[in-house]
Structure formats: C-alpha cells, structure tokens
Write a protein that holds these residues in place. Structure first.
Motif, PDB file in Angstrom:
ATOM      1  N   ILE A 170     -13.577   8.305   7.182  1.00  0.00           N
ATOM      2  CA  ILE A 170     -12.694   7.286   7.747  1.00  0.00           C
ATOM      3  C   ILE A 170     -11.259   7.791   7.774  1.00  0.00           C
ATOM      4  O   ILE A 170     -10.566   7.693   8.791  1.00  0.00           O
ATOM      5  N   VAL A 171     -10.808   8.349   6.652  1.00  0.00           N
ATOM      6  CA  VAL A 171      -9.425   8.816   6.558  1.00  0.00           C
ATOM      7  C   VAL A 171      -9.183   9.993   7.493  1.00  0.00           C
ATOM      8  O   VAL A 171      -8.152  10.070   8.170  1.00  0.00           O
ATOM      9  N   ASP A 172     -10.131  10.928   7.560  1.00  0.00           N
ATOM     10  CA  ASP A 172      -9.981  12.074   8.459  1.00  0.00           C
ATOM     11  C   ASP A 172      -9.892  11.621   9.919  1.00  0.00           C
ATOM     12  O   ASP A 172      -9.079  12.139  10.700  1.00  0.00           O
ATOM     13  N   THR A 173     -10.734  10.662  10.278  1.00  0.00           N
ATOM     14  CA  THR A 173     -10.704  10.149  11.650  1.00  0.00           C
ATOM     15  C   THR A 173      -9.405   9.395  11.919  1.00  0.00           C
ATOM     16  O   THR A 173      -8.814   9.517  13.001  1.00  0.00           O
ATOM     17  N   ALA A 174      -8.942   8.639  10.933  1.00  0.00           N
ATOM     18  CA  ALA A 174      -7.671   7.923  11.079  1.00  0.00           C
ATOM     19  C   ALA A 174      -6.520   8.902  11.289  1.00  0.00           C
ATOM     20  O   ALA A 174      -5.639   8.674  12.131  1.00  0.00           O
ATOM     21  N   LEU A 175      -6.524  10.001  10.542  1.00  0.00           N
ATOM     22  CA  LEU A 175      -5.472  11.004  10.702  1.00  0.00           C
ATOM     23  C   LEU A 175      -5.508  11.597  12.109  1.00  0.00           C
ATOM     24  O   LEU A 175      -4.461  11.791  12.749  1.00  0.00           O
TER      25      LEU A 175
ATOM     26  N   GLU B  89      -8.407  -2.850   2.799  1.00  0.00           N
ATOM     27  CA  GLU B  89      -7.932  -4.199   3.079  1.00  0.00           C
ATOM     28  C   GLU B  89      -7.213  -4.297   4.423  1.00  0.00           C
ATOM     29  O   GLU B  89      -6.987  -5.390   4.912  1.00  0.00           O
ATOM     30  N   GLY B  90      -6.825  -3.171   4.985  1.00  0.00           N
ATOM     31  CA  GLY B  90      -6.155  -3.228   6.266  1.00  0.00           C
ATOM     32  C   GLY B  90      -5.613  -1.883   6.690  1.00  0.00           C
ATOM     33  O   GLY B  90      -5.817  -0.860   6.030  1.00  0.00           O
ATOM     34  N   LYS B  91      -4.886  -1.899   7.797  1.00  0.00           N
ATOM     35  CA  LYS B  91      -4.333  -0.687   8.393  1.00  0.00           C
ATOM     36  C   LYS B  91      -3.392   0.031   7.439  1.00  0.00           C
ATOM     37  O   LYS B  91      -3.432   1.262   7.318  1.00  0.00           O
ATOM     38  N   ASP B  92      -2.539  -0.708   6.736  1.00  0.00           N
ATOM     39  CA  ASP B  92      -1.552  -0.077   5.864  1.00  0.00           C
ATOM     40  C   ASP B  92      -2.214   0.704   4.727  1.00  0.00           C
ATOM     41  O   ASP B  92      -1.718   1.749   4.312  1.00  0.00           O
ATOM     42  N   GLU B  93      -3.316   0.193   4.209  1.00  0.00           N
ATOM     43  CA  GLU B  93      -4.038   0.921   3.159  1.00  0.00           C
ATOM     44  C   GLU B  93      -4.571   2.246   3.698  1.00  0.00           C
ATOM     45  O   GLU B  93      -4.469   3.281   3.040  1.00  0.00           O
ATOM     46  N   ILE B  94      -5.142   2.208   4.873  1.00  0.00           N
ATOM     47  CA  ILE B  94      -5.679   3.434   5.460  1.00  0.00           C
ATOM     48  C   ILE B  94      -4.562   4.447   5.685  1.00  0.00           C
ATOM     49  O   ILE B  94      -4.715   5.637   5.403  1.00  0.00           O
ATOM     50  N   LEU B  95      -3.415   3.986   6.159  1.00  0.00           N
ATOM     51  CA  LEU B  95      -2.297   4.898   6.402  1.00  0.00           C
ATOM     52  C   LEU B  95      -1.765   5.504   5.106  1.00  0.00           C
ATOM     53  O   LEU B  95      -1.295   6.646   5.103  1.00  0.00           O
ATOM     54  N   ALA B  96      -1.843   4.763   4.007  1.00  0.00           N
ATOM     55  CA  ALA B  96      -1.433   5.333   2.719  1.00  0.00           C
ATOM     56  C   ALA B  96      -2.327   6.509   2.354  1.00  0.00           C
ATOM     57  O   ALA B  96      -1.852   7.548   1.857  1.00  0.00           O
TER      58      ALA B  96
ATOM     59  N   GLU C  21      -2.937  11.733  17.498  1.00  0.00           N
ATOM     60  CA  GLU C  21      -3.058  11.596  18.951  1.00  0.00           C
ATOM     61  C   GLU C  21      -2.208  10.458  19.506  1.00  0.00           C
ATOM     62  O   GLU C  21      -1.632  10.582  20.598  1.00  0.00           O
ATOM     63  N   HIS C  22      -2.121   9.345  18.762  1.00  0.00           N
ATOM     64  CA  HIS C  22      -1.532   8.134  19.331  1.00  0.00           C
ATOM     65  C   HIS C  22      -0.288   7.633  18.597  1.00  0.00           C
ATOM     66  O   HIS C  22       0.419   6.765  19.137  1.00  0.00           O
ATOM     67  N   GLY C  23      -0.022   8.117  17.382  1.00  0.00           N
ATOM     68  CA  GLY C  23       1.089   7.601  16.592  1.00  0.00           C
ATOM     69  C   GLY C  23       0.672   6.414  15.737  1.00  0.00           C
ATOM     70  O   GLY C  23      -0.390   5.811  15.952  1.00  0.00           O
ATOM     71  N   THR C  24       1.511   6.058  14.787  1.00  0.00           N
ATOM     72  CA  THR C  24       1.160   4.983  13.857  1.00  0.00           C
ATOM     73  C   THR C  24       1.232   3.601  14.510  1.00  0.00           C
ATOM     74  O   THR C  24       0.498   2.694  14.114  1.00  0.00           O
ATOM     75  N   GLN C  25       2.123   3.430  15.480  1.00  0.00           N
ATOM     76  CA  GLN C  25       2.255   2.113  16.099  1.00  0.00           C
ATOM     77  C   GLN C  25       1.013   1.759  16.915  1.00  0.00           C
ATOM     78  O   GLN C  25       0.562   0.606  16.921  1.00  0.00           O
TER      79      GLN C  25
ATOM     80  N   PRO D  30       0.817  -1.208   0.000  1.00  0.00           N
ATOM     81  CA  PRO D  30       0.000   0.000   0.000  1.00  0.00           C
ATOM     82  C   PRO D  30       0.853   1.261   0.000  1.00  0.00           C
ATOM     83  O   PRO D  30       1.839   1.360   0.731  1.00  0.00           O
ATOM     84  N   GLY D  31       0.479   2.218  -0.846  1.00  0.00           N
ATOM     85  CA  GLY D  31       1.210   3.466  -0.962  1.00  0.00           C
ATOM     86  C   GLY D  31       2.227   3.476  -2.073  1.00  0.00           C
ATOM     87  O   GLY D  31       2.732   4.538  -2.439  1.00  0.00           O
ATOM     88  N   SER D  32       2.568   2.305  -2.620  1.00  0.00           N
ATOM     89  CA  SER D  32       3.551   2.235  -3.702  1.00  0.00           C
ATOM     90  C   SER D  32       2.915   2.696  -5.011  1.00  0.00           C
ATOM     91  O   SER D  32       1.687   2.713  -5.154  1.00  0.00           O
TER      92      SER D  32
END
Length: 237
Positions: free
Chosen positions: A38-43, A75-82, A48-52, A8-10
């Motif tokens: 979803i993306v705004d809330t994820a950001l 599909e998962g966390k990595d997609e959302i972070l992209a 607030e908490h960091g990616t880990q 994801p992100g590539s």
C-alpha cells in the motif's frame, strides 16, 4: 471533553503506533493486502500526481481494491502520507557510514545520499518540511549517522548539531531547487536581465552575473555542503 488525537506523522502519533506484523503474517479480520505494498503504491502515485491530487480512491483503484480495505489498515490519507515520507527516508543507504575515514566524510556521504533520495521524490518535500520525521526509517537513519559521528570522535553535542545543520541544508536546498514549487531553470534569461541593469547602480552584481547564473545545481549543492562541513571543522579540529 475527548482528547484530540495527535496529527499523523507527529512524535506522539508514531509513539502510539502498534509494532508492525512480521512479514507475511496476516492479521485476523483483515484482507490479504500487504501494508508495505500500500505504502509503495501510494509513493508511486504521489510521485506521479503530487500530494494534493493523491486520494484513497486513486490508491484503491491502483491496488484493484476498495477504500474500505484501506481504512482497515489506515485511518485516512494523512496516515498513509506519514508512512510515505518514512518510506522515502529509508531509500538513503546509510548502513556503511562506520567504514568512512572521518566524520567529515560521514556528513558528506550522508548529505549526498539523502539529497539523492529526496530528489527522486520531490512531491514529498512539503510533507518532510511540515514535521520532523521520526518514523522507523527516520529514527534508524538518525541512529546510524549519530553513531558514526560519535565513533569518529565528535562530542555528542557537536554531533547532534552537525547532523541537524546538514539535514536542514539538504532539505532546504532540495525543496528550493527540486520541490513542486521550485522555479524552472532560467539562467540565460536571468543573465540577460542582469546584463541590462544600470552598471552605476549594480556594479558588483554585473561582475558576478555570469557565475550567479551559470553554476550547475549539483555543483552549487556540493559547494554549499563543503562550506558547511569545513565550518564545522573549526569547532572540532
């Protein structure tokens, strides 16, 4: 043997993304949970908490939803972070670059606005460093900057290298000074340490100690950026 899916992100992953649905359109079989929300809330959660610490469970709770609903969109966390990284890039307002006086001003304005956007979301910096950001916002920002540089007379090769050099400077400086692994501002203690060094062994360091430990970070950023832009001017007077 099945082909390995691109991370994801590539570039390959972004190229395979379907075109986003028009705003307000509900896709068949999916609950009415807007992907932008979803993306705004994820950001916000990453801020607030960091990616880990960020997780789909944490995101689902913040949305008053379930993880199954999120998996219908991603599909998962990595997609959302992209998408989160691309969302951050979109915060840098660069739609007025064509109005700038010359290419030097274009680069300077770009750098400061990009720097401001990244400082607002320091936990996303490791994600930005890990891959070249080529999502929709990333591509749009590149197009705006390069178009403005070309319109102000820079040759295409120099425009591309200038854009790359300045963005690398911004990302690296911001990550070092404001990222999650950044050292705390310890100027007074560092100055005291320098002051205790042997003047016979470190005469130049002792002369420069005050400046090394007292220049504000924003001033240091502007100074380095000015050096970079001024140096590029020698390649295109």
């Amino acid at each position: 043997m099945a082909a390995t899916a691109p991370p994801p992100g590539s570039p390959a992953w972004w190229a395979a993304r379907p075109a986003p649905a028009p705003a307000g359109e509900r896709r068949r079989g999916r609950p009415s949970l807007d992907t932008a929300r979803i993306v705004d809330t994820a950001l916000r959660l990453v801020d607030e908490h960091g990616t880990q610490a960020f997780s789909l469970r944490l995101l689902a709770e913040a949305l008053n939803s379930g993880t199954a609903t999120l998996y219908r969109h991603f599909e998962g966390k990595d997609e959302i972070l992209a998408y989160v990284v691309d969302r951050v890039l979109g915060e840098a307002v660069l739609d007025d670059l064509a109005e700038r006086g010359d290419w030097r001003e274009v680069l300077t304005v770009t750098a400061h606005r990009f720097h401001d956007a990244l400082r607002a979301h320091p936990h996303t910096l490791p994600l930005l460093i890990a891959q070249v950001p080529v999502g929709p916002h990333g591509l749009a920002q590149r197009e705006r900057v390069l178009s403005a540089l070309l319109a102000h007379g820079l040759p295409v090769d120099l425009a591309a290298r200038a854009f790359t050099a300045v963005t690398h400077y911004v990302i690296g400086f911001t990550a070092q000074q404001h990222g999650p692994a950044a050292a705390p501002d310890d100027g007074p203690r560092l100055a005291a340490f320098y002051g205790g060094l042997d003047p016979a062994a470190y005469p130049a360091l002792l002369q420069a100690a005050r400046t090394l430990t007292s220049v504000p970070v924003d001033e240091e950023f502007a100074f380095g950026l000015g050096l970079l832009v001024h140096g590029l001017g020698h390649l295109h007077p």
